[in-house]
Write a protein that holds these residues in place. Structure first.
Motif, PDB file in Angstrom:
ATOM      1  N   GLY A 142     -68.873  76.475  -3.881  1.00 38.42           N
ATOM      2  CA  GLY A 142     -68.867  77.628  -4.765  1.00 38.42           C
ATOM      3  C   GLY A 142     -70.018  77.643  -5.748  1.00 38.42           C
ATOM      4  N   MET A 143     -70.657  76.507  -5.941  1.00 38.91           N
ATOM      5  CA  MET A 143     -71.785  76.408  -6.856  1.00 38.91           C
ATOM      6  C   MET A 143     -73.103  76.812  -6.201  1.00 38.91           C
ATOM      7  SD  MET A 143     -70.600  72.742  -8.516  1.00 38.91           S
ATOM      8  CE  MET A 143     -71.822  72.629  -9.822  1.00 38.91           C
ATOM      9  N   VAL A 144     -73.089  77.037  -4.885  1.00 39.55           N
ATOM     10  CA  VAL A 144     -74.311  77.351  -4.134  1.00 39.55           C
ATOM     11  C   VAL A 144     -74.605  78.857  -4.204  1.00 39.55           C
ATOM     12  CG1 VAL A 144     -75.439  77.267  -1.880  1.00 39.55           C
ATOM     13  CG2 VAL A 144     -73.886  75.419  -2.575  1.00 39.55           C
ATOM     14  N   ALA A 145     -75.839  79.182  -4.496  1.00 40.09           N
ATOM     15  CA  ALA A 145     -76.270  80.587  -4.546  1.00 40.09           C
ATOM     16  C   ALA A 145     -76.433  81.153  -3.137  1.00 40.09           C
ATOM     17  CB  ALA A 145     -77.600  80.686  -5.290  1.00 40.09           C
ATOM     18  N   PRO A 146     -76.284  82.467  -2.962  1.00 42.51           N
ATOM     19  CA  PRO A 146     -76.611  83.079  -1.670  1.00 42.51           C
ATOM     20  C   PRO A 146     -78.030  82.694  -1.245  1.00 42.51           C
ATOM     21  CG  PRO A 146     -75.497  84.659  -3.084  1.00 42.51           C
ATOM     22  CD  PRO A 146     -75.784  83.457  -3.943  1.00 42.51           C
TER      23      PRO A 146
END
Length: 228
Positions: A142-146
């Motif tokens: 969930g911490m990863v950006a698109p």
């Protein structure tokens, strides 16, 4: 090529980290764009320092004072002096691009702010077992950006105790954990058995290492407004 920092206390233990060279920006692009990484369980800089040297901004999440501030200890294999992460950052004038966060990463916002989120072997550690493996991975992803990457070294069970605890998944089990809409699984591989001895487990022992690399697909582009 992205390599671990061999001066780290953990520098000689196995990791699939160098494979990230195929997936993340390095060279002039990274130096100019300065993408953001979050290293979960940053310790004394095994992964954070190579990323910083490659031009990345890094949030280093770590709660162990020994590896943040340095110290010494004696093990079966001899005496060890640890240079803490803060001193190592200062010695290379990297403090301005590295934020050290001393808290459980499960308490951090999972708001998609990083182009790379990574951890190595931390999901099977006893302090993390207050959460399910699914919850631990969900938080990290969930911490990863698109458009970004999630990377994790993990361990596959070698004995009945490891199988029973639920934190040493087979590759097919890990595939189910990381599979979700909007993501592509780039790699998920059993990487073999390695013997080691280290702080916290001096007795010679074996781990079956594996690694997962997943890509969060970019958001759809918004068509330009049509004007008359």
């Amino acid at each position: 090529m992205l390599e671990v920092d061999r001066k780290s206390y953990w520098g000689n233990l196995f990791t699939y980290f160098p494979a990230l060279s195929r997936y993340i920006p390095l060279g002039d692009y990274a130096v100019n764009v300065r993408p953001r990484a979050c290293v979960l369980g940053a310790s004394d800089g095994k992964f954070a320092l190579p990323l910083l040297r490659a031009g990345w901004e890094v949030v280093a999440v770590e709660t162990d004072a020994l590896f943040l501030d340095g110290g010494s200890f004696d093990l079966i294999d001899g005496h060890h002096e640890v240079t803490g992460l803060r001193q190592r950052l200062a010695s290379e004038s990297l403090e301005d691009r590295c934020t050290v966060v001393e808290q459980d990463y499960m308490t951090l916002p999972a708001d998609g702010g990083f182009q790379l989120v990574m951890g190595s072997g931390l999901w099977s550690m006893p302090p993390n077992r207050v959460h399910t493996l699914q919850a631990l991975i969900d938080q990290a992803m969930g911490m990863v950006a698109p458009g970004g990457i999630f990377f994790g070294d993990y361990l596959i069970a070698l004995n009945d105790e490891e199988r029973a605890c639920g934190y040493y998944p087979k590759t097919d089990e890990m595939e189910k954990i990381v599979s979700r809409p909007g993501w592509e699984l780039f790699e998920n591989a059993d990487l073999g058995i390695y013997g080691e001895s280290h702080l916290g487990y001096e007795q010679w022992h074996y781990h079956r290492y594996a690694a997962v690399i997943a890509h969060r697909m970019p958001l759809p582009s918004v068509p330009a407004a049509v004007t008359k």
